[in-house]
Structures are given as C-alpha cells and as structure tokens.
Design an enzyme around this catalytic site. Sequence first.
Site, PDB file in Angstrom:
ATOM      1  N   SER A   1       0.865  -1.182   0.000  1.00  0.00           N
ATOM      2  CA  SER A   1       0.000   0.000   0.000  1.00  0.00           C
ATOM      3  C   SER A   1       0.896   1.224   0.000  1.00  0.00           C
ATOM      4  O   SER A   1       2.097   1.125   0.305  1.00  0.00           O
ATOM      5  CB  SER A   1      -0.867  -0.006   1.270  1.00  0.00           C
TER       6      SER A   1
ATOM      7  N   TYR B   1      -2.264  -1.553  10.312  1.00  0.00           N
ATOM      8  CA  TYR B   1      -2.226  -1.643   8.856  1.00  0.00           C
ATOM      9  C   TYR B   1      -0.919  -1.059   8.318  1.00  0.00           C
ATOM     10  O   TYR B   1      -0.236  -1.680   7.498  1.00  0.00           O
ATOM     11  CB  TYR B   1      -3.421  -0.890   8.273  1.00  0.00           C
TER      12      TYR B   1
END
Length: 259
Positions: free
Chosen positions: A141, A154
């Site tokens: 990401s 995350y």
Amino acid sequence: MRLQDKVAVVTGAASGIGKEIATVYVREGAKVAIADLNTEAAAATAKELDPSGERATGVAMDVTNEQQVDAGIQQVIDRWGRLDVLVSNAGIQIVAPLVEFQLAQWQKMLAIHLDGAFLTTRAALRQMYKQNSGSVIYMGSVHSKEASVLKAPYVTAKHGLLGLAKVVAKEGAAHGVRANVICPGFVRTPLVERQIPEQSKELGISEEDVVKKVMLKETVDGEFTTVADVAETALFLAAFPTNALTGQSIVVSHGWCMN
C-alpha cells in the site's frame, strides 16, 4: 498472451483487487487458483472466470492457518503440476485511534497481512525452488511508505511486507525467484467503502471530506486508483522476464506518494 500456461495463486481473490488480478491473469493465459476464506465466493469467481473449470479453480484458504495454506498450495500443484506466481493479496482493515486499539484486533490485522504473507510465501517457495523459477508479489500500500492516523497495525503490516519482499528477493535469487510489492493508493473497493463512514465518525468530518481531504488529498488529480490499475501492474510484475526487477516496490497511487 503474456502468462500462457503459467500457474498462479491469488489470495483474497473472490472480490476486489484480487478478483481483478485473477481476471487479468486468466485473460493472459494463466491457470489461476482463487484462494479465499469465503469458499463459496471463491468457487463462484472461478466459475465466472472460466466456466470449463480448466483454467480457474476455487481454493479454500484462511491465510493465517498453516495447515490450510500448505494444503491449498499443494492442491494447486497437484492439479496443475507447478506454481509460477503467488499474489499475496488477502487483507482487511480496522481503523481506530492507537490508544483505543484492542490487542486482539491488532493481532488479527498482523496475522492476516504478515503471517498470511509468510505462510503462503513459504509454501510457494518450496515449489518454486524445485522449478528454479517464480514470482512472488505482495499487495502492499502507499501505507508501506507513508502513515495515516487510525491505521497503526495496517501501516505496520504494510511496512513489514517491504522487508519480507527484500529477503525473498535475496534468498530466492539463486533459485530464479523474484519478489516485489505493489503499493496502491486508495482503491474504491468494499474495504475502502467501509472506511469512509468509519473515518467520518472518528475524525468528525463529512464522508465527502473524508474522500476529498483525507483519502485523495495528496493525489495529483483527485482520483481513486482503480482495480484495473493494480491488476495491470500485477501482470507486468508476473510477466517480467528476468530477475532485474526484484526486491522493488511500485507505487500505484495517482501521485499520492512519489518514492
């Protein structure tokens, strides 16, 4: 076709980014295992991509379960005789301030993103090393390189995937295996859709402002990254012909992150 008769496993492929990657891989001639926690959805996606069942199959896989991962990967190898591409894509999102984050939720996030990547990689490498070839692709990401509020586990997990990919690139080089990370910006999948009202509540702003002033603020054009953008990048990495491109991360984010 750029992946003619290559065999790929894509985790979390019953929907979203994983499904789009599987779709592109089948289009380009690959045989693809749709590995997903949702067994019925995996089977349905496989049937949708190839009604004949010759080039797509559903595989039940909880990526945090060692036995299921090993069995699922072996199932693919037994069926098609090899494994050329692993796309470690399975993931979830839970948002909350760090001081309020429950340990169980933290552990769940890290287990799915990091333990899942480790277990699927280990199982795949055992076959790839025998073949002396293979490509491992991690779904990172922009949060592999940047940080955002409310996303401590995350961000931690996605940073960790960069390190894992580099180790796999180093260890796999002698066996013809390369490893890379795709780092998308915000892609409007169901996972991101759920974050919009969650962040609106946590930040005390409107959902429209979450999109414009949080998610897309740093892009060059105010646009979401698409599943097609990510899938085409996954195709490029899977089809790359040499080990020249290994241990790298590619940011696909409309300019949100430029490093």
